[in-house]
Design a protein around this motif. Structure first.
Motif, short mmCIF file in Angstrom:
data_model
loop_
_atom_site.label_atom_id
_atom_site.label_comp_id
_atom_site.label_asym_id
_atom_site.label_seq_id
_atom_site.Cartn_x
_atom_site.Cartn_y
_atom_site.Cartn_z
N LYS A 82 0.82 -1.21 0.00
CA LYS A 82 0.00 0.00 0.00
C LYS A 82 0.85 1.26 0.00
O LYS A 82 0.53 2.24 -0.67
CB LYS A 82 -0.93 0.00 1.22
N THR A 83 1.92 1.28 0.78
CA THR A 83 2.78 2.47 0.90
C THR A 83 4.23 2.04 1.04
O THR A 83 4.55 0.86 1.21
CB THR A 83 2.40 3.31 2.13
N THR A 84 5.13 3.03 1.00
CA THR A 84 6.55 2.74 1.23
C THR A 84 6.76 2.22 2.65
O THR A 84 7.62 1.38 2.90
CB THR A 84 7.41 3.99 1.02
N GLU A 85 5.96 2.73 3.59
CA GLU A 85 6.09 2.29 4.98
C GLU A 85 5.79 0.81 5.12
O GLU A 85 6.51 0.08 5.82
CB GLU A 85 5.15 3.10 5.88
N THR A 86 4.72 0.35 4.46
CA THR A 86 4.38 -1.07 4.58
C THR A 86 5.37 -1.94 3.81
O THR A 86 5.64 -3.08 4.20
CB THR A 86 2.95 -1.34 4.07
N GLU A 87 5.94 -1.42 2.72
CA GLU A 87 6.98 -2.18 2.02
C GLU A 87 8.22 -2.31 2.88
O GLU A 87 8.90 -3.34 2.87
CB GLU A 87 7.32 -1.49 0.69
N ASN A 88 8.51 -1.25 3.65
CA ASN A 88 9.70 -1.27 4.52
C ASN A 88 9.57 -2.28 5.65
O ASN A 88 10.58 -2.68 6.24
CB ASN A 88 9.97 0.12 5.08
N ILE A 89 8.34 -2.67 5.99
CA ILE A 89 8.15 -3.69 7.03
C ILE A 89 8.86 -4.98 6.62
O ILE A 89 9.54 -5.61 7.42
CB ILE A 89 6.65 -3.95 7.28
N LEU A 90 8.70 -5.37 5.36
CA LEU A 90 9.37 -6.57 4.86
C LEU A 90 10.87 -6.42 4.96
O LEU A 90 11.57 -7.32 5.45
CB LEU A 90 8.95 -6.85 3.42
N SER A 91 11.40 -5.29 4.52
CA SER A 91 12.84 -5.05 4.54
C SER A 91 13.39 -5.12 5.96
O SER A 91 14.43 -5.74 6.21
CB SER A 91 13.14 -3.69 3.91
N LYS A 92 12.69 -4.50 6.91
CA LYS A 92 13.15 -4.50 8.30
C LYS A 92 13.16 -5.92 8.87
O LYS A 92 14.10 -6.31 9.60
CB LYS A 92 12.25 -3.61 9.14
N CYS A 93 12.12 -6.67 8.56
CA CYS A 93 12.04 -8.04 9.07
C CYS A 93 13.16 -8.92 8.51
O CYS A 93 13.75 -9.73 9.24
CB CYS A 93 10.68 -8.64 8.73
#
Length: 312
Positions: free
Chosen positions: A211-222
């Motif tokens: 949905k957003t860059t923030e939600t995409e970054n969740i995957l990257s952080k994990c």
């Protein structure tokens, strides 16, 4: 999805009359011939019938009228390759007496007797704006710069651009007004660039999956927490298994609608992994990943719960 049929092949309507118990072509007064076709109405998504005569009924013999009708039919077909009858025939409605509603242009080409979308020509959003100096409407277009081979993704992105252009016009944008020139020192310029970067990431972001860059970054952080990507964001040992765990946990009802766009699939998720993390998951295994580990599932649920809570 965009409908497969944009317009039908033009055909000739031949007015007929009974002669000696036979129904034959007729060119008598009141018997009108015409060329007709159907074109997709962009406002109701239904095919609408159009008729063209262009003087063919002036001919008084069946042979002449037939020849003229065939010429008109061929001309109409050539016309439809480049033009939209809705753009030609409808009156332009101006909002605030200044601009027309922005619309999408998707180029088409004729291939082997079928109309197809042309991915190589320019796609754009266009509108008209009233020039008070000349009292004329002038044509403007916003170029479409998002590149992808997926036609559906292009259409979604183009519609997002159309909405953005319309909002800009609603907010009072005038393409004829001179742009104000501001001067700023180095520190002010750096802050300006930071602001524009944040604005673009939040407003102009487009992903077919997240949905957003923030939600995409969740995957990257994990993935970083699980140590399955290197410093260059490339997949390393345990990557597929960790991603499978992330897919399972992130699809819990309480997380899915926060992280993903509607109607996405695991294939979309794997495409993203290949493109961003150079995962190199082969087409043969497309739609599958290595078995998820239960310990990863537990850790990822804690991480996803924290990250999604922060963006709500």
């Amino acid at each position: 999805m965009l409908p497969k049929i944009f317009w039908s092949k033009p055909k000739i309507f031949i007015a007929k009359k009974m002669f000696n118990n036979k129904l034959l072509p007729c060119v008598e007064k009141g018997y009108k011939w015409y060329v007709y076709y159907y074109y997709l109405n962009p406002y109701n998504n239904k095919l609408q019938k159009f008729k063209e005569t262009r003087g063919i009924n002036r001919f008084k013999t069946v042979e002449d009228r037939t020849r003229s009708s065939k010429n008109l039919r061929n001309a109409v077909e050539r016309f439809l390759l480049d033009y939209n009858p809705f753009e030609i025939k409808e009156k332009t409605i101006l909002f605030n007496n200044l601009w027309s509603k922005p619309k999408i242009f998707i180029p088409n080409r004729y291939v082997n007797g079928k109309l197809q979308i042309d991915e190589n020509e320019e796609w754009y959003v266009y509108y008209n704006f009233f020039n008070s100096n000349t009292n004329n409407l002038e044509f403007f277009k916003e170029k479409f710069i998002y590149q992808t081979e997926n036609v559906s993704e292009r259409i979604i992105a183009l519609d997002t651009l159309r909405s953005s252009v319309e909002q800009k016009l609603v907010d009072g944008y005038n393409p004829f007004e001179e742009k104000k020139v501001f001067t700023m020192n180095e520190e002010e310029y750096i802050e300006y660039l930071k602001f524009k970067l944040a604005e673009n990431s939040s407003k102009s972001y487009f992903s077919p999956l997240f949905k957003t860059t923030e939600t995409e970054n969740i995957l990257s952080k994990c993935l970083k927490e699980l140590n399955v990507i290197d410093k260059e964001n490339k997949a390393s040992k345990g990557f597929q298994s960790a991603c499978n765990s992330f897919w399972i946990v992130s699809n819990y009802i309480k997380y899915r609608n926060v992280i993903y766009k509607p109607n996405i699939s695991k294939k979309d998720f794997i495409n993203h992994l290949n493109e961003k993390y150079y995962a190199n998951i082969s087409k043969k295994s497309r739609g599958t990943l290595s078995v998820a580990k239960s310990e990863n599932n537990y850790l990822l649920e804690k991480l996803i719960k924290t990250y999604t809570h922060n963006i709500k």
